[in-house]
Design an enzyme around this catalytic site. Structure first.
Site, PDB file in Angstrom:
ATOM      1  CD  GLU A  34     -30.320 -50.375  26.795  1.00 45.16           C
ATOM      2  OE1 GLU A  34     -29.538 -50.217  27.458  1.00 45.16           O
ATOM      3  OE2 GLU A  34     -30.879 -49.206  26.908  1.00 45.16           O
ATOM      4  CB  SER A  81      10.790 -52.606  10.788  1.00 46.24           C
ATOM      5  OG  SER A  81      12.066 -52.439  10.318  1.00 46.24           O
ATOM      6  CG  LEU A  82       9.507 -49.205  15.263  1.00 48.93           C
ATOM      7  CD1 LEU A  82       8.502 -49.258  16.539  1.00 48.93           C
ATOM      8  CD2 LEU A  82       9.862 -47.830  15.045  1.00 48.93           C
ATOM      9  CD  GLU A 113       2.860 -44.011  20.236  1.00 46.60           C
ATOM     10  OE1 GLU A 113       3.631 -43.180  19.798  1.00 46.60           O
ATOM     11  OE2 GLU A 113       2.303 -44.819  19.714  1.00 46.60           O
ATOM     12  CE  LYS A 115       7.754 -53.599  18.535  1.00 45.71           C
ATOM     13  NZ  LYS A 115       7.023 -54.643  17.865  1.00 45.71           N
ATOM     14  NE  ARG A 136       5.479 -53.930   9.189  1.00 44.96           N
ATOM     15  CZ  ARG A 136       5.845 -52.755  10.110  1.00 44.96           C
ATOM     16  NH1 ARG A 136       6.422 -51.891   9.362  1.00 44.96           N
ATOM     17  NH2 ARG A 136       5.541 -52.745  11.441  1.00 44.96           N
ATOM     18  CE  LYS A 315      10.525 -55.998  19.444  1.00 47.15           C
ATOM     19  NZ  LYS A 315      10.396 -57.328  18.448  1.00 47.15           N
ATOM     20  CB  CYS A 412      32.299 -80.812  -1.109  1.00 49.14           C
ATOM     21  SG  CYS A 412      33.339 -79.369  -0.492  1.00 49.14           S
ATOM     22  CB  CYS A 427      33.109 -74.907   2.192  1.00 42.58           C
ATOM     23  SG  CYS A 427      33.372 -76.094   0.594  1.00 42.58           S
TER      24      CYS A 427
END
Length: 676
Positions: A34, A81-82, A113, A115, A136, A315, A412, A427
């Site tokens: 439709e 950024s978080l 919320e 992620k 971003r 996370k 070296c 070094c």
């Protein structure tokens, strides 16, 4: 004609309504057949009456021209950024920091919320009409993906409802459903094309495709996670959640998994609930986002240069795989730091093939008690960075050879020295070590240092290997004949590089300090040092006490700076760069002005556009000498916006916020008056 116009308008409204229910409310109130029938009717009518096609018509999401490239576009405010955490303690520490920055008796609630694992973008609406979209990028500047973003069905081209601001910025994630990702890869297999490794990469590639029609075919989805009103709406909103619900009412998709939590238990329960549902969702997520709900408190808590202090990403625990360790190689960094890197049989984690992981330092090798051919556990920390978690010692062979951290530089052969305080082994050969030399030279001529166009790592490596350069000074004596003998460098490119080397001589003290590559001295710290000492000779002859007085420069960095300029070879090189190579520091020409008496003293200033009388660096230097504070972003706290030719969005943002605007002529007059 009137009846045709009415019919077109009616069809358009019906289709927009169906799109809103499908993409925003996740409700299908009409069959695909439709919808297609009504869409074809509208398309055919608009084709015969092109003067009646508005920019927000459903038919305008197909058939766009192919883009040749993506131009850069500056964000109205930084896309930060978080901060991440992977455990409850990390979240509790985050909450403790927030409590410290506000009164403990103030009520505190969080908006939690999902992620989403997608591509972050910014969308601008003016008078409710979609006008631009950008990735971003580096947080300050992204790619203009306007033509492609308008092909995403879930992004409305025109907002509906009331109280729509004059200008509105929407931020969110573009992602691809797992089911659509599988279909896309099956299609690629049939056409013998390369696979996409995971839905996020597929979404990113589709969003940046040169043909917007391909973007339209890929069935990308957008979900809003934040917004900013440049002009207040009639109804004042006081919480992040209210803003999201307002966006939803305007037709902007918002994920339905949102809860308001007032206690630690509620947040942890939400985290566990989502973790259990994770594998049953048709899209990838890598955790939850916890945000202070009150907009007033968000403003009070503020942000760092990298992330908002009022939000954190909680996370999920990283996924793990078992594999076999083949080798550990010891890399020499720009500042001489020796970093062990583990190489193992490739493993597939979260859609990415991994075959190596940094072991960071000697302590990590000793902690793991690594042996060649060990069976090891690998994960992607934060679903991003490869990490060697542990060794399954029960599977180790009896004659396995232990991995020992070297005592001498692998490049070296100089004896390595350990800094107990920094937990680093270095070094100290400096530019006599080829590995350090190559990286130090690339850093010296990189974008934020003394930038030379076309002088990349490959050319620098070849120049070092052929013995044409040993230190930064040698570059200023190069001729085009030296460059022509290199691979893929012709006459034209060599002249371009030589000319760019000449131009880079004129620089600032900040860029010069950063270019020296002193351990711990990044771009921000270099700026603080330059502002404090003003002149190079004062810095070179400074002591530890003076260096410790600089805000943001701690004990370790102070010692590094002092040790650098205490080394005779370093001092000689710096002097030769100024006197022989001819590097000219603009900062040394700053007039001695009583900055407290100037028009710009203690004023927050933002620049936009191209200026006739000055380069951007020169103008910043002059304004700083007059006591000004230079910022990259317009806000209500900005005192002046100074604009030149080809000004950008900052100009309009300043007008909206009633910030005082100064043109080039006014600027020249003010500077002349104040320098007299």
């Amino acid at each position: 004609m009137t009846s045709t116009k009415d019919k077109i308008e009616k069809l358009r409204k019906i289709l927009l309504k169906y799109e809103y229910f499908y993409h925003t409310l996740n409700q299908s109130i009409i069959s695909d057949a439709e919808y297609d029938y009504l869409f074809r009717q509208l398309y055919e009518l608009e084709l015969k009456n092109k003067e009646l096609i508005p920019s927000d018509s459903p038919t305008q999401k197909v058939g766009s021209h192919i883009l040749q490239k993506f131009k850069k576009i500056k964000h109205f405010s930084p896309m930060l950024s978080l901060e991440n955490t992977f455990d409850v303690n990390g979240y509790l520490n985050f909450k403790k920091r927030i409590k410290k920055s506000i009164h403990n008796n103030e009520p505190l609630s969080f908006c939690c919320e999902l992620k989403l694992d997608g591509v972050a973008i910014s969308i601008i609406y003016e008078e409710g009409i979609f006008v631009r979209a950008a990735t971003r990028g580096d947080g300050f500047e992204g790619e203009n993906i306007t033509s492609n973003a308008r092909m995403i069905d879930s992004i409305p081209l025109k907002l509906k409802g009331i109280d729509i601001p004059k200008r509105l910025e929407i931020r969110g994630e573009v992602f691809m459903l797992k089911s659509n990702f599988i279909k896309l890869n099956k299609k690629y297999k049939l056409n013998q094309n390369k696979y996409f490794s995971n839905p996020r990469n597929a979404a990113a590639g589709s969003l940046r495709h040169i043909d917007p029609n391909i973007t339209a075919e890929r069935k990308l989805i957008f979900s809003c996670h934040g917004c900013d009103f440049f002009v207040k709406t009639n109804k004042e909103l006081t919480t992040h959640y209210q803003r999201l619900m307002k966006c939803l009412s305007w037709g902007i998709p918002v994920n339905k998994e949102i809860v308001i939590c007032s206690s630690d238990i509620e947040i942890i329960q939400f985290y566990k609930k989502i973790a259990q549902k994770r594998n049953f969702l048709d899209f990838d997520i890598d955790g939850i986002v916890i945000k202070v709900n009150s907009l007033e408190l968000q403003k009070k808590i503020g942000s760092t240069t990298k992330s908002p202090r009022w939000a954190i990403a909680f996370k999920f625990s990283p996924k793990e795989r078992i594999t076999t360790l083949n080798d550990v190689k010891f890399q020499v960094g720009r500042t001489g730091v020796i970093t062990p890197v583990a190489y193992f049989n490739p493993v597939y984690i979260s859609g990415v093939m991994i075959s190596k992981a940094s072991l960071h330092n000697k302590n990590e090798i000793e902690r793991l008690n690594l042996h060649f051919n060990d069976t090891i556990t690998i994960c992607r920390s934060g679903d991003v960075i490869p990490r060697l978690l542990n060794v399954i010692e029960i599977r180790r062979c009896d004659n396995a050879k232990k991995i020992i951290f070297p005592s001498f530089c692998p490049v070296c052969n100089t004896e390595l020295l350990e800094n107990i305080e920094e937990k680093l082994i270095r070094c100290h050969s400096g530019l006599t070590c080829d590995a350090q030399k190559k990286q130090a030279l690339y850093h010296f001529f990189s974008k934020k240092s003394l930038y030379v166009v076309g002088l990349g790592p490959k050319i620098i490596n070849e120049l070092v290997e052929k013995g044409l350069v040993k230190n930064p000074i040698d570059f200023f004596y190069l001729k085009d004949i030296d460059l022509i003998q290199l691979k893929n460098v012709g006459k034209r490119k060599s002249i371009k590089i030589i000319n760019s080397i000449k131009k880079c001589k004129k620089t600032t003290l900040k860029c010069f300090i950063y270019a020296l590559g002193i351990p711990g001295v990044g771009e921000v710290v270099a700026g603080k040092i330059a502002n404090y000492f003003i002149k190079l000779d004062k810095l070179m002859n400074s002591n530890i006490l003076e260096l410790n007085c600089i805000s943001g420069v701690g004990k370790i960095i102070s010692n590094n700076i002092f040790n650098y300029f205490s080394t005779i070879s370093n001092r000689e090189m710096v002097v030769k760069l100024i006197k022989q190579a001819g590097i000219f520091l603009n900062d040394q020409e700053i007039h001695k002005i009583n900055s407290e008496k100037t028009y710009f003293f203690n004023k927050k200033i933002v620049l936009t556009g191209v200026f006739k009388s000055f380069s951007r660096i020169e103008l910043k230097t002059i304004l700083l000498s007059l006591g000004a504070k230079i910022s990259n972003n317009i806000s209500r706290k900005t005192d002046f916006l100074i604009y030149g030719n080809n000004f950008g969005s900052k100009f309009f943002r300043a007008k909206d916020l009633d910030v005082k605007i100064i043109n080039q002529e006014e600027l020249n007059s003010l500077i002349r008056i104040k320098e007299q």
